[in-house]
Design a protein around this motif. Structure first.
Motif, short mmCIF file in Angstrom:
data_model
loop_
_atom_site.label_atom_id
_atom_site.label_comp_id
_atom_site.label_asym_id
_atom_site.label_seq_id
_atom_site.Cartn_x
_atom_site.Cartn_y
_atom_site.Cartn_z
N PRO A 109 43.85 93.11 41.23
CA PRO A 109 43.43 91.80 40.73
C PRO A 109 44.50 90.72 40.73
CG PRO A 109 43.30 93.48 38.98
CD PRO A 109 43.70 94.17 40.24
N ASP A 110 45.73 91.09 40.44
CA ASP A 110 46.79 90.07 40.39
C ASP A 110 47.71 90.11 41.61
OD1 ASP A 110 48.10 92.42 39.86
OD2 ASP A 110 48.97 91.77 37.97
N GLY A 111 47.42 91.00 42.54
CA GLY A 111 48.24 91.10 43.75
C GLY A 111 49.56 91.81 43.55
N SER A 112 49.75 92.45 42.41
CA SER A 112 51.04 93.10 42.13
C SER A 112 51.32 94.28 43.05
CB SER A 112 51.12 93.53 40.66
OG SER A 112 50.09 94.45 40.37
N VAL A 113 50.28 95.04 43.41
CA VAL A 113 50.49 96.17 44.33
C VAL A 113 50.86 95.63 45.71
CG1 VAL A 113 49.46 98.22 45.37
CG2 VAL A 113 48.91 97.62 43.01
N ALA A 114 50.17 94.59 46.15
CA ALA A 114 50.48 93.98 47.45
C ALA A 114 51.93 93.50 47.48
CB ALA A 114 49.53 92.82 47.73
N LYS A 115 52.38 92.87 46.40
CA LYS A 115 53.76 92.39 46.34
C LYS A 115 54.75 93.55 46.40
CE LYS A 115 52.65 88.23 43.79
NZ LYS A 115 52.37 87.76 42.46
N ARG A 116 54.43 94.64 45.72
CA ARG A 116 55.33 95.80 45.71
C ARG A 116 55.49 96.38 47.12
NH1 ARG A 116 53.85 100.56 41.71
NH2 ARG A 116 52.02 100.41 43.00
N PHE A 117 54.42 96.34 47.92
CA PHE A 117 54.48 96.85 49.29
C PHE A 117 55.04 95.81 50.26
CE2 PHE A 117 51.82 100.17 47.67
CZ PHE A 117 52.00 101.24 48.53
N GLY A 118 54.97 94.53 49.92
CA GLY A 118 55.42 93.47 50.81
C GLY A 118 54.30 92.89 51.65
N ALA A 119 53.04 93.14 51.25
CA ALA A 119 51.89 92.62 51.98
C ALA A 119 51.60 91.20 51.53
CB ALA A 119 50.67 93.49 51.74
N MET A 120 51.47 90.29 52.49
CA MET A 120 51.15 88.90 52.18
C MET A 120 49.94 88.41 52.97
SD MET A 120 55.00 87.32 52.07
CE MET A 120 54.48 85.69 51.54
N THR A 121 49.46 89.22 53.92
CA THR A 121 48.38 88.82 54.81
C THR A 121 47.28 89.87 54.80
OG1 THR A 121 49.95 87.63 56.21
CG2 THR A 121 47.83 88.16 57.19
N SER A 122 46.04 89.42 54.77
CA SER A 122 44.90 90.33 54.80
C SER A 122 44.90 91.13 56.10
CB SER A 122 43.60 89.55 54.68
OG SER A 122 42.51 90.42 54.52
N GLY A 123 44.69 92.44 55.96
CA GLY A 123 44.71 93.33 57.12
C GLY A 123 46.02 94.05 57.30
N HIS A 124 46.98 93.83 56.40
CA HIS A 124 48.30 94.48 56.52
C HIS A 124 48.14 95.97 56.21
CE1 HIS A 124 52.83 93.54 56.19
NE2 HIS A 124 52.64 94.75 56.70
N VAL A 125 48.59 96.81 57.13
CA VAL A 125 48.48 98.27 57.02
C VAL A 125 49.88 98.87 56.92
CG1 VAL A 125 47.74 100.37 58.23
CG2 VAL A 125 46.31 98.32 58.32
N PHE A 126 50.01 99.87 56.06
CA PHE A 126 51.25 100.63 55.90
C PHE A 126 50.93 102.10 56.08
CE2 PHE A 126 51.58 96.77 53.50
CZ PHE A 126 52.87 96.34 53.68
N PHE A 173 47.28 89.62 61.64
CA PHE A 173 46.48 88.41 61.84
C PHE A 173 45.40 88.36 60.78
CE2 PHE A 173 48.25 89.60 65.92
CZ PHE A 173 48.82 88.41 66.33
N GLY A 174 45.50 87.42 59.85
CA GLY A 174 44.51 87.27 58.80
C GLY A 174 44.90 86.17 57.83
N CYS A 175 44.13 86.04 56.77
CA CYS A 175 44.37 85.04 55.75
C CYS A 175 45.47 85.53 54.79
CB CYS A 175 43.11 84.79 54.93
SG CYS A 175 41.72 84.24 55.94
N THR A 176 46.17 84.59 54.18
CA THR A 176 47.15 85.01 53.18
C THR A 176 46.41 85.58 51.99
OG1 THR A 176 47.24 82.80 52.25
CG2 THR A 176 48.91 83.33 53.89
N LEU A 177 47.01 86.60 51.38
CA LEU A 177 46.36 87.31 50.28
C LEU A 177 46.27 86.49 49.02
CD1 LEU A 177 47.89 90.87 50.75
CD2 LEU A 177 45.52 90.19 51.15
N GLN A 178 47.23 85.65 48.77
CA GLN A 178 47.29 84.90 47.52
C GLN A 178 46.82 83.46 47.66
OE1 GLN A 178 48.07 86.46 44.65
NE2 GLN A 178 48.44 88.35 45.74
N ASP A 179 45.53 83.23 48.03
CA ASP A 179 45.04 81.85 48.03
C ASP A 179 44.13 81.65 46.88
OD1 ASP A 179 45.13 83.02 50.64
OD2 ASP A 179 43.45 81.89 51.35
#
Length: 179
Positions: A109-126, A173-179
């Motif tokens: 919900p707050d994007g904290s997991v995405a930030k911990r992984f370094g994901a900023m764009t939708s579709g980012h795979v690790f 290639f995608g939208c930024t996660l935090q809009d």
């Protein structure tokens, strides 16, 4: 007669400019943060892990989700999709993520997991090896909305199957996660 030439020239300039702007958008990757090279928790797994982050409304993401579904269907891995939204199940991409076979869908919900992984764009795979080392990060499409086989998807598959172990990165290639 000269006004026709001027009109044709203007029309061609607008057409070429519009095509350039569309292509620039289509093939310009999204931003990426500092990527976590090690699984964030102690590694207690015998199989690789695949993690994907999605924006709840990005129009490019359904293609990434279909590629991710194909990837996890043919490879033995633990798969998690994080939807960066409060109520992910009520969004188009949240519903699509929940329907990916062999993948668990979780809200971020707050994007904290995405930030911990370094994901900023939708579709980012690790992709992480069983011992928790990052072996792939990036996109699994070769442009916004481009579905099917591509170098990023091939590289991810090679790392999950164990045929390649060298870490690799591809543009997302995608939208930024935090809009």
């Amino acid at each position: 007669m000269s006004y026709r030439v001027a009109a044709l020239g203007s029309w061609l300039a607008v057409l070429v400019g519009g095509l350039y702007l569309l292509a620039a958008h289509q093939f310009t990757p999204g931003p990426s943060g500092t990527v976590s090279r090690q699984w964030p928790e102690p590694a207690h797994s015998t199989i690789p892990r695949a993690v994907m982050f999605v924006h709840p409304h990005c129009p490019c993401t359904p293609t990434s989700l279909r590629n991710f579904a194909a990837l996890v269907a043919r490879e033995r891995c633990e798969a998690v999709i994080y939807v960066v939204a409060g109520a992910s199940d009520g969004t188009p991409n949240g519903r699509a993520a929940a329907n990916v076979p062999k993948a668990e869908c979780r809200p971020d919900p707050d994007g904290s997991v995405a930030k911990r992984f370094g994901a900023m764009t939708s579709g980012h795979v690790f992709l992480y090896s069983p011992n928790g080392q990052l072996v792939f990060e990036g996109g699994i499409t070769d442009g916004r909305g481009h579905e099917g086989e591509n170098p990023g998807l091939w590289a991810a598959s090679a790392r999950l199957s164990g045929t390649e172990g060298t870490p690799v990165s591809f543009p997302v290639f995608g939208c930024t996660l935090q809009d």
